[in-house]
Design a protein around this motif. Sequence first.
Motif, PDB file in Angstrom:
ATOM      1  N   SER A   1       0.831  -1.205   0.000  1.00 41.97           N
ATOM      2  CA  SER A   1       0.000   0.000   0.000  1.00 41.97           C
ATOM      3  C   SER A   1       0.864   1.253   0.000  1.00 41.97           C
ATOM      4  O   SER A   1       0.571   2.219  -0.719  1.00 41.97           O
ATOM      5  N   PHE A   2       1.937   1.229   0.792  1.00 35.27           N
ATOM      6  CA  PHE A   2       2.816   2.387   0.824  1.00 35.27           C
ATOM      7  C   PHE A   2       3.547   2.554  -0.508  1.00 35.27           C
ATOM      8  O   PHE A   2       3.739   3.692  -0.982  1.00 35.27           O
ATOM      9  N   ALA A   3       3.927   1.437  -1.138  1.00 35.62           N
ATOM     10  CA  ALA A   3       4.583   1.520  -2.445  1.00 35.62           C
ATOM     11  C   ALA A   3       3.645   2.113  -3.494  1.00 35.62           C
ATOM     12  O   ALA A   3       4.049   2.934  -4.327  1.00 35.62           O
ATOM     13  N   VAL A   4       2.378   1.711  -3.447  1.00 35.19           N
ATOM     14  CA  VAL A   4       1.390   2.278  -4.369  1.00 35.19           C
ATOM     15  C   VAL A   4       1.211   3.769  -4.113  1.00 35.19           C
ATOM     16  O   VAL A   4       1.075   4.571  -5.041  1.00 35.19           O
ATOM     17  N   LEU A   5       1.225   4.154  -2.839  1.00 39.65           N
ATOM     18  CA  LEU A   5       1.092   5.562  -2.473  1.00 39.65           C
ATOM     19  C   LEU A   5       2.227   6.382  -3.078  1.00 39.65           C
ATOM     20  O   LEU A   5       1.997   7.452  -3.665  1.00 39.65           O
ATOM     21  N   VAL A   6       3.447   5.896  -2.950  1.00 45.67           N
ATOM     22  CA  VAL A   6       4.599   6.600  -3.509  1.00 45.67           C
ATOM     23  C   VAL A   6       4.494   6.657  -5.033  1.00 45.67           C
ATOM     24  O   VAL A   6       4.817   7.682  -5.657  1.00 45.67           O
ATOM     25  N   ALA A   7       4.010   5.564  -5.648  1.00 42.01           N
ATOM     26  CA  ALA A   7       3.855   5.552  -7.101  1.00 42.01           C
ATOM     27  C   ALA A   7       2.828   6.582  -7.556  1.00 42.01           C
ATOM     28  O   ALA A   7       3.011   7.257  -8.581  1.00 42.01           O
ATOM     29  N   VAL A   8       1.743   6.732  -6.801  1.00 41.03           N
ATOM     30  CA  VAL A   8       0.716   7.723  -7.151  1.00 41.03           C
ATOM     31  C   VAL A   8       1.296   9.135  -7.085  1.00 41.03           C
ATOM     32  O   VAL A   8       0.964   9.990  -7.915  1.00 41.03           O
ATOM     33  N   MET A   9       2.179   9.382  -6.125  1.00 46.85           N
ATOM     34  CA  MET A   9       2.799  10.707  -6.011  1.00 46.85           C
ATOM     35  C   MET A   9       3.646  11.033  -7.230  1.00 46.85           C
ATOM     36  O   MET A   9       3.848  12.217  -7.550  1.00 46.85           O
ATOM     37  N   ALA A  10       4.142  10.007  -7.914  1.00 51.95           N
ATOM     38  CA  ALA A  10       5.013  10.226  -9.069  1.00 51.95           C
ATOM     39  C   ALA A  10       4.235  10.448 -10.360  1.00 51.95           C
ATOM     40  O   ALA A  10       4.822  10.815 -11.381  1.00 51.95           O
ATOM     41  N   VAL A  11       2.921  10.233 -10.340  1.00 52.58           N
ATOM     42  CA  VAL A  11       2.105  10.374 -11.550  1.00 52.58           C
ATOM     43  C   VAL A  11       1.627  11.820 -11.670  1.00 52.58           C
ATOM     44  O   VAL A  11       1.019  12.345 -10.735  1.00 52.58           O
ATOM     45  N   PRO A  12       1.884  12.488 -12.794  1.00 51.64           N
ATOM     46  CA  PRO A  12       1.381  13.867 -12.973  1.00 51.64           C
ATOM     47  C   PRO A  12      -0.140  13.898 -12.931  1.00 51.64           C
ATOM     48  O   PRO A  12      -0.811  13.022 -13.485  1.00 51.64           O
ATOM     49  N   ASN A  13      -0.690  14.911 -12.280  1.00 54.08           N
ATOM     50  CA  ASN A  13      -2.143  15.010 -12.147  1.00 54.08           C
ATOM     51  C   ASN A  13      -2.859  15.104 -13.478  1.00 54.08           C
ATOM     52  O   ASN A  13      -3.982  14.627 -13.626  1.00 54.08           O
ATOM     53  N   VAL A  14      -2.217  15.727 -14.464  1.00 53.21           N
ATOM     54  CA  VAL A  14      -2.880  15.902 -15.755  1.00 53.21           C
ATOM     55  C   VAL A  14      -3.150  14.559 -16.425  1.00 53.21           C
ATOM     56  O   VAL A  14      -4.108  14.421 -17.197  1.00 53.21           O
ATOM     57  N   VAL A  15      -2.325  13.541 -16.111  1.00 55.44           N
ATOM     58  CA  VAL A  15      -2.522  12.219 -16.704  1.00 55.44           C
ATOM     59  C   VAL A  15      -3.810  11.583 -16.196  1.00 55.44           C
ATOM     60  O   VAL A  15      -4.431  10.765 -16.880  1.00 55.44           O
TER      61      VAL A  15
END
Length: 285
Positions: free
Chosen positions: A115-129
């Motif tokens: 869950s924490f790894a997914v959280l960090v991955a979400v932070m790396a995704v640009p919001n516009v995507v």
Amino acid sequence: MSTATPTSRRSRVSAATVATYAVLVVLAVVYVMPFLIQVATSFKTEDDAAANPLSLVPATVTTEAYRTLFLNSDLPLWFANSVVVTLCVTLGRVLFCSMAGYALARVPFRGRALSFAVLVAVMAVPNVVLLIPKFLVINQLAIYDSYAGLIIPLLADASAVFIMKGFFESIPASVEEAARVDGAGTFRIFWSVVLPMARPALMTIVILSFQASWNELNHFIVASQDPSLYTLTKGVAQLASGALSQGTQYPVKLAAAALMTVPVAVVFFVFQKRIVNTTTGAVKE
């Protein structure tokens, strides 16, 4: 071999200090100058703004731009919508992100690391995507063109969860163990013991959430098209495209932008002194 005298060393230190402050002053002026131009232009006439766009002293001081905004536009409606959305989003993020951060920091459950790894991955995704998927989800949930569509998708934020998790991990576990010995459950420990100690992190989340939701634009574009649900950012963007009349309308546009900055500045100055990187009241281990 010659050695520098105390006087020469002090001179070098003084020169370095002066140079450092000179650079800082120049950077501060460069940073603040656009805001000063914005405020000054909002009190100019349209002809003066076009003739002297960088002047900090209006040739004729006038409040016509502000009167135009309040009397000939939907600025009060946009402001009210922004207040409703921002307050709901800020309170929601403080609640849900603090609970999620505590769960990732202290509550053992299967898949916590994933869950924490997914959280960090979400932070790396640009919001516009995420705008198109967000629109599809909002549409499928039948909350398009509603306050729910404006608010619900913004109630959680990965970076806020990350901040709260890091702060909760800095609180000594002995505090929770003492409460658990007294018979407190997990939620009771979180709500009555740990959360009050996390006030500095909560203040940080309040400021960041307020600023982010107040200045949000992309989400509001895909979440609604009803003019009665326009927020300040969407309304001002409409003004920037020449919604009121023909012409540049620089004073009107910059007056609206100046008004937008007031609530964020007030919130920041009110809460900035409470942002302290410490766990006040914690028991040292």
